[in-house]
Design a protein around this motif. Structure first.
Motif, PDB file in Angstrom:
ATOM      1  N   TYR A 156       0.820  -1.211   0.000  1.00  0.00           N
ATOM      2  CA  TYR A 156       0.000   0.000   0.000  1.00  0.00           C
ATOM      3  C   TYR A 156       0.855   1.264   0.000  1.00  0.00           C
ATOM      4  O   TYR A 156       0.491   2.263   0.623  1.00  0.00           O
ATOM      5  CB  TYR A 156      -0.943   0.011   1.208  1.00  0.00           C
ATOM      6  CG  TYR A 156      -1.879  -1.163   1.242  1.00  0.00           C
ATOM      7  CD1 TYR A 156      -3.061  -1.166   0.506  1.00  0.00           C
ATOM      8  CD2 TYR A 156      -1.573  -2.296   1.991  1.00  0.00           C
ATOM      9  CE1 TYR A 156      -3.920  -2.251   0.531  1.00  0.00           C
ATOM     10  CE2 TYR A 156      -2.426  -3.397   2.021  1.00  0.00           C
ATOM     11  CZ  TYR A 156      -3.592  -3.358   1.288  1.00  0.00           C
ATOM     12  OH  TYR A 156      -4.441  -4.441   1.304  1.00  0.00           O
ATOM     13  N   GLY A 157       1.978   1.248  -0.710  1.00  0.00           N
ATOM     14  CA  GLY A 157       2.792   2.452  -0.775  1.00  0.00           C
ATOM     15  C   GLY A 157       4.160   2.183  -1.368  1.00  0.00           C
ATOM     16  O   GLY A 157       4.439   1.112  -1.910  1.00  0.00           O
ATOM     17  N   THR A 215      -7.954   3.795   1.035  1.00  0.00           N
ATOM     18  CA  THR A 215      -6.889   4.200   1.954  1.00  0.00           C
ATOM     19  C   THR A 215      -6.737   5.714   1.981  1.00  0.00           C
ATOM     20  O   THR A 215      -7.060   6.414   1.009  1.00  0.00           O
ATOM     21  CB  THR A 215      -5.537   3.577   1.544  1.00  0.00           C
ATOM     22  OG1 THR A 215      -5.182   4.028   0.229  1.00  0.00           O
ATOM     23  CG2 THR A 215      -5.595   2.067   1.573  1.00  0.00           C
ATOM     24  N   ASN A 258      -3.638   8.419   3.063  1.00  0.00           N
ATOM     25  CA  ASN A 258      -2.214   8.503   3.394  1.00  0.00           C
ATOM     26  C   ASN A 258      -1.829   9.955   3.672  1.00  0.00           C
ATOM     27  O   ASN A 258      -2.188  10.864   2.909  1.00  0.00           O
ATOM     28  CB  ASN A 258      -1.376   7.955   2.236  1.00  0.00           C
ATOM     29  CG  ASN A 258       0.102   7.978   2.529  1.00  0.00           C
ATOM     30  OD1 ASN A 258       0.829   8.793   1.976  1.00  0.00           O
ATOM     31  ND2 ASN A 258       0.565   7.099   3.394  1.00  0.00           N
ATOM     32  N   ASP A 260       4.827   9.519   7.868  1.00  0.00           N
ATOM     33  CA  ASP A 260       4.050   8.915   6.780  1.00  0.00           C
ATOM     34  C   ASP A 260       3.055   7.965   7.428  1.00  0.00           C
ATOM     35  O   ASP A 260       3.437   6.925   7.968  1.00  0.00           O
ATOM     36  CB  ASP A 260       4.974   8.167   5.822  1.00  0.00           C
ATOM     37  CG  ASP A 260       4.241   7.660   4.593  1.00  0.00           C
ATOM     38  OD1 ASP A 260       3.003   7.770   4.551  1.00  0.00           O
ATOM     39  OD2 ASP A 260       4.907   7.145   3.681  1.00  0.00           O
ATOM     40  N   LEU A 319      -0.777   5.851   7.281  1.00  0.00           N
ATOM     41  CA  LEU A 319      -1.733   5.237   6.367  1.00  0.00           C
ATOM     42  C   LEU A 319      -2.811   4.538   7.168  1.00  0.00           C
ATOM     43  O   LEU A 319      -2.535   3.841   8.142  1.00  0.00           O
ATOM     44  CB  LEU A 319      -1.020   4.214   5.475  1.00  0.00           C
ATOM     45  CG  LEU A 319      -1.907   3.335   4.583  1.00  0.00           C
ATOM     46  CD1 LEU A 319      -2.325   4.111   3.343  1.00  0.00           C
ATOM     47  CD2 LEU A 319      -1.171   2.057   4.185  1.00  0.00           C
TER      48      LEU A 319
END
Length: 1004
Positions: free
Chosen positions: A123-124, A504, A506, A518, A520
């Motif tokens: 997811y990133g 999501t 972020n 960072d 999420l």
């Protein structure tokens, strides 16, 4: 002026939301300077060569371009305070303020180990230098280094901790991937594959190697816990190529290879075979079958291996288009792989079409879409296993060299009728080649779309959804010309659909230039639906219909069908914190709710945490060129495994038939398996890592030590018959894997002659910690007529899947095999069985060397494993089933027991020999293989003035040309029954071929 009527239609509401999101809160964000600044320049490498393909982006925006063939670029920026970001894989990223300049020339510094390289994680994305967990990357060059029918084959030897197990060499054959060992007994042990963000089901056979932009392998729990209940076996993230703003590009590649058998088995020729049959008759007190004149006349006889094996082509062709502008980028690709098998009658074809598009609506909104369409077709006569009567490979090994495939009238020779000593189940291999078909056709669709919204630069909202759909149809037909066949047909179809919704948010922001956060959070939903239908028939008047007219069968079979559905609901979160690029912290959490588990146990919770200290960023090491990078890492986390079928915890009724009086009635009755109250299998993992670079990172080394403990293992448990059930599934055990991974990347030489080396080695130790009541579990079972028994076992304190049997102890006075009486009771019983081998390697490794001089590139890639054993089931009938008329290896004739040769390798040649599962059939499976060697010539396009062509490469390569091994059969890379509890078994396995390839790559 008209107004929106929100009560009238929801479309107006959606339109209003769209308009609202399209306009930023800060109106000044739409103000464009009346005179934007046009910045241009040239980008070169440190040795003064133009650098094409460098990405130039206006920081914190989606505006950008790429350098052309001459390294030139041009980009409009809104103001003098703008910052340009120059980046590319293999170079250090640079950020340069525009100021009052209109010409900015940049020299890119080579990043030998890619510390600024951006890696895909769950997811990133993150920079390699910011990693806290254990993640490895396989580049697109490595993925596409040589032609493969499965992209996973390209991972072999490329990443520490990742073992690629090729079950057989059949076209389109299955691949097992094991990341840091085997965790589960009953559940799957393959990693989760995520393709362009979509958690894919099963092996990614739908992908073409040339479409791959990168493969990241997530190994430790801090990296995989974000995938919760599916992360216990590791996660493989596959990213396909995307378009980039700037000049459009076209990539074309085509290659042609010839496959062949690596080595033939050294079987007896005609005269030797006849001599062996006479020896058997003599030892058993029978008259000889053949006269000396007949034996001499047989000569070399017929080579059945030459009949079934062939040199076979493999072809791949791919065409990719990428490009776009500051608003829209695209990547379109099409490919075809065609592979004929080295066993006649087997082949594999894959047609794929890929389409990725990204469109920037405005400075805050972006739309993305990824689509992969694949058509698969597999024709297979034999992939191994079975008996000599059901396996073409077994039939070819067993067929007598004094027989021929055809009679004088052109009909097939019936081998079982050739001589009185021939086994009744020996079948002419031509029956398998010409008189049966097994065709599988599959259509695979993977489609994923996302809406990305940035209300402020630091916040990204991503709403995505996708679908995976696979339709399979399998057609089998055995003609009436097949030995003793009335004509047999079957057709089965299956449909699998998975719907995915991922949402999501972020947040990424740097505070006071030293603190980077960072964060999420997300919510996901995925369901899985499977249906199937199967029918068959026996007895056909004609073979014309094949499997296309089951209604024409004299005896139609009872059709079957089924349906299953499960749902996974998840909440996830992750926080990454960096202090001054020195201290790195990661924490993640995922909660998974699955419909598969019992009430009260449907939710699993999977936390993780990691910390890293970049010591090289401290003042006392910052300018140290000898030790240029040093980072310590530590992580802990829990992941899970959905190791049961969708309805394993439910009371189900199954149809059947019973007779009352003179009538047959349909019934519904409970299963013989008692549903259990089941919990998740949970894997807890600790990881300790060290990354350090030497000599300005010309040499970069990585070391990881891990401990994985998997608890609540799910397995089938036997119940007393008085309960009304025979088995149940329970959480019964614990397994541990611990190991050491080492990797090195080294730029040995730079300049006109460049030489880079990278290698890895993995040591893993697997152990069963606990089983239900301490009771051992018997594993793989074999039945090859002369013996039927288990050959593996699970036992506390021992590795998974160790081989189990008797130890031989020489021969008695009659030349029969003796076995060790381990319990000393004077008789050989089951209590005398012991551990006779281990399929788990002590270590496995890969070593890759890239050299280039002027326009020539040379790649040499070795891969291997050491310390693993193979149980050779094929050798049981092929070396011990005397008196059945089977052909055998030549050494059976040359080295069998006699009074003059009491220490022979093989016992007396006699029908009365007794065969048991023993260490005789366990062989050393260690090997070192030259996986690939490639010589390429890059045509000097720039010197020729061909501006329309950016790349032209011609290459020749060889795969599996050299293999160093002690294994006696065709190939040491075998795994007939898959991995895990039945690993390391060779049962008439389809051999892995060696390949010679020539190809061309063109870029426009």
């Amino acid at each position: 002026m008209s107004k929106f009527n929100f009560k009238k239609t929801p479309i107006n509401l959606l339109l209003a939301i769209f308009i609202l999101f399209s306009f930023p809160n800060n109106a000044s964000a739409f103000i464009i300077t009346e005179d934007p600044i046009e910045v241009s320049g040239t980008v070169t490498t440190s040795d003064g060569v133009a650098a094409p393909g460098i990405t130039v982006v206006l920081k914190n925006t989606n505006l950008g371009t790429v350098t052309d063939l001459d390294g030139a670029y041009s980009l409009e920026v809104p103001e003098e305070n703008s910052i340009l970001r120059f980046s590319s894989v293999g170079y250090k990223t640079q950020e340069i303020a525009v100021g009052n300049r209109t010409i900015i020339n940049v020299v890119m510094e080579e990043d030998l180990v890619g510390l600024d390289e951006v890696l895909v994680v769950g997811y990133g994305t993150t920079k390699r230098s910011d990693l806290t967990g254990s993640v490895s990357r396989v580049s697109p060059e490595e993925v596409n280094a040589f032609p493969t029918s499965n992209v996973l084959q390209a991972l072999s030897g490329r990443s520490a901790g990742v073992q690629i197990i090729q079950n057989n060499g059949a076209p389109g054959g299955t691949i097992n991937v094991r990341i840091r060992g085997t965790n589960s007994i009953q559940g799957g042990n393959d990693p989760l594959y995520v393709i362009d963000g979509f958690p894919f089901s099963g092996n990614p056979t739908n992908l073409n190697n040339a479409d791959i932009a990168s493969i990241e392998v997530l190994k430790d729990a801090s990296a995989t816990a974000i995938y919760g209940s599916r992360g216990a076996n590791g996660v493989v993230l596959i990213t396909t190529k995307k378009g980039r703003a700037g000049q459009s590009t076209v990539e074309f590649e085509s290659n042609y290879g010839v496959q062949s058998l690596r080595n033939k088995l050294d079987l007896m020729n005609g005269s030797e075979y006849a001599t062996l049959q006479n020896l058997q008759a003599e030892n058993d007190g029978q008259a000889p079958y053949f006269t000396p004149e007949q034996i001499q006349g047989f000569g070399q006889g017929f080579d059945w291996q030459d009949l079934i094996f062939q040199s076979a082509p493999i072809r791949t062709t791919s065409l990719n288009f990428t490009g776009g502008n500051d608003k829209t980028t695209y990547a379109i690709g099409g490919s075809h792989l065609g592979q004929e098998g080295i066993i006649r009658g087997s082949d594999y074809n894959r047609y794929s079409l890929k389409f990725n598009i990204s469109h920037t609506v405005n400075s805050k909104m972006k739309l993305e879409m990824s689509n992969i369409l694949t058509r698969l077709k597999t024709d297979r006569r034999d992939s191994g296993g079975g008996t000599r009567g059901s396996s073409m490979i077994g039939a070819a090994i067993s067929a007598a060299p004094i027989s021929r495939p055809f009679n004088e009238d052109g009909s097939y020779t019936v081998l079982a009728n050739e001589y009185p000593f021939m086994a009744p189940d020996i079948i002419n291999p031509l029956n398998f080649i010409n008189e049966q078909t097994n065709t599988v056709r599959a259509n695979v669709i993977l489609s994923n779309a996302a809406f990305v919204y940035n209300p402020i630069p630091e916040l990204t909202i991503r709403i995505s959804g996708g679908i995976e759909n696979r339709d399979d149809r399998t057609d089998n037909y055995q003609t009436r010309n097949f030995f003793n066949s009335p004509g047999v047909a079957s057709v089965s179809t299956s449909q699998f659909t998975s719907l995915l919704s991922e949402n999501t948010i972020n947040y990424n922001k740097t505070f006071a230039d030293r603190h980077q956060l960072d964060a999420l959070i997300g919510f996901t939903y995925q369901d899985f639906t499977t249906t199937f239908l199967a029918a068959n028939g026996v007895g056909f008047l004609s073979d014309s219909f094949g499997s296309s007219n089951l209604g024409a069968a004299e005896t139609p079979g009872i059709p079957s069908s089924g349906y299953a559905k499960s749902v996974l609901l998840s909440y996830l979160g992750r926080v990454n914190y960096s202090f001054d690029n020195k201290l790195l912290l990661t924490a993640s959490f995922r909660a998974d709710g699955s419909s598969r588990y019992s009430p009260g146990n449907k939710w699993g919770f999977f936390p993780s945490g990691a910390i890293a200290w970049r010591i090289s960023e401290e003042g006392f090491l910052r300018d140290n060129s000898a030790l240029s990078d040093l980072k310590l890492r530590a992580s802990w986390g829990k992941t899970g495994n959905q190791a049961i079928s969708p309805y394993a915890t439910l009371n189900r009724l199954f149809p059947g038939n019973t007779v009352f009086g003179n009538e047959l009635f349909t019934t519904l009755s409970p299963s013989t398996t008692l549903p259990g109250n089941l919990r998740w299998e949970t894997t807890e993992q600790y990881n300790f890592g060290l990354d350090f670079g030497l000599l300005n990172n010309r040499v970069f080394l990585t070391a990881d030590y891990y401990i994985k403990n998997t608890t609540d293992l799910l397995n089938t448990v036997t119940l007393p018959s008085s309960s009304g059930f025979t088995t149940t599934i329970q959480n019964v055990g614990e397994v541990q894997n611990k190991g050491l991974e080492l990797g090195v990347d080294a730029a040995v030489l730079n300049g006109n002659f460049k030489w880079n080396i990278n290698g890895n080695i993995t040591f893993n130790r697997n152990k069963v910690i606990a089983l239900n009541n301490g009771e051992s579990i018997l594993g793989a079972f074999v039945n090859v007529l002369v013996v039927a028994d288990n050959i593996s076992i699970l036992q506390e304190g021992r590795p998974i899947g160790q081989f189990w049997g008797f130890q031989e102890d020489g021969y008695n006075e009659q030349g029969r095999i003796q076995f060790r009486d381990l319990d000393g009771d004077g008789v050989i019983t089951e209590n005398d069985k012991t551990f006779i081998g281990d399929p788990n390697p002590d270590f496995f490794y890969g070593l890759n060397s890239n050299m280039s001089f002027k326009n020539f590139d040379l790649n040499i890639f070795f891969q291997g494993a050491y310390g693993n054993d193979i149980f050779n089931i094929s050798a049981i009938p092929s070396t011990m089933d005397y008196g059945q008329g089977l052909n055998m290896p030549r050494e059976v004739l040359l080295d069998n027991w006699s009074p003059q040769n009491p220490n022979a390798k093989y016992p007396i040649i006699s029908r009365t020999n007794s065969v048991r599962i023993s260490d005789r059939f366990v062989e050393d499976g260690s090997y070192l293989r030259l996986r690939n060697i490639q010589l390429a010539y890059n045509f000097p396009i720039q010197n020729c003035g061909w501006r329309a062509v950016s790349q032209a490469q011609l290459y020749v390569s060889g795969q599996n040309l050299l293999t160093f091994t002690k294994y006696s059969w065709w190939d040491p890379e075998v795994n007939s029954r898959g991995a895990d509890t039945q690993a390391g078994i060779d049962h008439y396995s389809y051999p892995v071929p060696k390949v010679l390839t020539v190809g061309v790559k063109l870029g426009f």
